[in-house]
Design an enzyme around this catalytic site. Structure first.
Site, short mmCIF file in Angstrom:
data_model
loop_
_atom_site.label_atom_id
_atom_site.label_comp_id
_atom_site.label_asym_id
_atom_site.label_seq_id
_atom_site.Cartn_x
_atom_site.Cartn_y
_atom_site.Cartn_z
CG HIS A 93 -1.88 -1.27 1.08
ND1 HIS A 93 -2.16 -1.67 2.36
CD2 HIS A 93 -3.00 -1.59 0.70
CE1 HIS A 93 -2.85 -2.94 1.87
NE2 HIS A 93 -3.35 -2.17 1.54
N GLY A 125 -2.82 -1.33 -7.30
CA GLY A 125 -2.07 -1.96 -7.42
C GLY A 125 -2.33 -3.29 -8.63
NE ARG A 166 -9.44 -11.49 1.77
CZ ARG A 166 -9.89 -10.65 1.33
NH1 ARG A 166 -9.43 -9.87 0.25
NH2 ARG A 166 -10.73 -9.76 1.21
P1 AMP Z 1 -6.89 -3.57 -0.80
O1 AMP Z 1 -6.78 -3.05 0.82
O2 AMP Z 1 -5.93 -5.05 -0.43
O3 AMP Z 1 -8.06 -3.60 -1.32
O4 AMP Z 1 -5.90 -2.71 -2.17
C1 AMP Z 1 -5.91 -1.64 -1.59
C2 AMP Z 1 -4.73 -1.29 -2.85
O5 AMP Z 1 -3.17 -1.82 -2.56
C3 AMP Z 1 -5.11 -1.91 -4.26
O6 AMP Z 1 -5.52 -0.98 -5.48
C4 AMP Z 1 -4.54 -3.13 -4.06
O7 AMP Z 1 -4.14 -3.30 -5.32
C5 AMP Z 1 -3.22 -2.72 -4.08
N1 AMP Z 1 -2.22 -3.99 -3.51
C6 AMP Z 1 -2.68 -4.43 -2.13
N2 AMP Z 1 -1.65 -5.46 -2.09
C7 AMP Z 1 -0.16 -4.42 -3.13
C8 AMP Z 1 0.44 -5.46 -3.18
N3 AMP Z 1 1.60 -6.59 -2.75
N4 AMP Z 1 1.92 -4.74 -4.10
C9 AMP Z 1 1.66 -3.20 -4.06
N5 AMP Z 1 -0.13 -2.97 -4.40
C10 AMP Z 1 -0.95 -3.24 -3.53
#
Ligand code: AMP
Length: 285
Positions: free
Chosen positions: A37, A154, A194
């Site tokens: 993030h 991401g 997760r």
């Molecule tokens: P989430 O909180 O899982 O909904 O993710 C929020 C944003 O962070 C989304 O655009 C995801 O694709 C991105 N994201 C999650 N994990 C990663 C990672 N390992 N590397 C880069 N971006 C990520």
């Protein structure tokens, strides 16, 4: 760093910034932040510069979870997230509550959704039928509330980024769409909120997602039949008895249409269960 927890507070700030000609970048998240993030925050800062405003939203969006999914147990820790955001140079954290984001939802009178009808159908959309409708709806709402010039997503969630990019184009949101690379743990496992669900044995075997991507990458120096690779991967996963392969797909990254022949440039995505925990990963081969 500022914190806005109400929609009027967010709208007031966005209006003030736009009037002053300040560029705004938005990084939507569900919180429980990790380095992946924070790498999106750096990409956002690069796009709007020191004079711009980088907004990170934290909202565990109920409409993108299925009825038997992990909405209620999804990890949450706002204080920790705020500290990470301060260090990363975020200007504003927007953390709204459910009652405001979905007014009347409990009473059943929230009734407007944004639906992408093509590239959201396969893979994650097939495995989680109402998922993308929730994602497109909440991001459209965030775009309206924050009115960003730039939004950063991401590649880790490749199909999600593609669906949102299509929504941005189709609905004429004046937003520059940025997709940033996947950050990984030292052993290659893609960072994810997760991952916290995994016990030590599952965590040790979870690296098989990355190994599968690497193995296929090595195998497609010349074209290979997709069905053959899928069969080989089933065999490959017997090395991790705690893993249950949900799907693996080979597709054209522009259309997300599955391909029969896998070659360099084809995209590969997979989803794997460890107990109730479902992990996804993808790579351009
Ligand atoms: P989430 O909180 O899982 O909904 O993710 C929020 C944003 O962070 C989304 O655009 C995801 O694709 C991105 N994201 C999650 N994990 C990663 C990672 N390992 N590397 C880069 N971006 C990520």
């Amino acid at each position: 760093m500022q914190l806005a927890t109400s929609i009027p507070a967010m709208q007031r700030l966005a209006k003030k910034w736009r009037r002053a000609g300040v560029r705004i970048a938005l990084v939507p998240t569900m919180g429980f932040l990790h380095a992946g993030h924070l790498s999106l925050v750096q990409a956002a800062r690069k796009r709007v510069g020191a004079a711009g405003q980088v907004v990170l939203s934290i909202y565990v969006n109920p409409t993108q979870f299925g009825p038997h999914e992990d909405f209620s147990r999804y990890p949450r820790d706002l204080q920790r997230d705020l500290q990470l955001c301060r260090v990363a140079g975020v200007d504003l954290v927007f953390a709204p509550g459910d009652a405001e984001m979905y007014p009347g939802k409990s009473a059943g009178d929230y009734s407007t959704f944004v639906i992408e009808e093509n590239i959201s159908q396969g893979m994650e959309g097939a495995a989680r039928p109402t998922h993308f409708r929730g994602v497109t709806t909440v991001v459209a709402k965030l775009f309206n509330l924050v009115r960003p010039d730039v939004a950063v997503f991401g590649q880790k969630d490749f199909q999600q980024a593609a669906v949102l990019q299509r929504m941005t184009r189709d609905l004429n949101f004046p937003v520059q769409f940025v997709i940033a690379p996947t950050l990984r743990e030292a052993d290659g496992l893609a960072m994810s909120s997760r991952n916290k669900y995994l016990n030590p044995e599952q965590r040790a075997q979870a690296v098989i997602l990355y190994h599968a991507l690497q193995a296929v990458r090595a195998a497609v120096k010349k074209p290979v039949v997709a069905a053959r690779l899928k069969a080989d991967l089933k065999q490959f996963f017997t090395a991790a008895p705690l893993a249950r392969l949900d799907y693996v797909e080979f597709f054209d990254p522009a259309t997300l249409a599955p391909v029969k022949q896998v070659r360099r440039g084809t995209h590969m995505a997979l989803a794997v269960f460890f107990g109730n925990t479902r992990l996804i990963d993808n790579v351009r081969l």
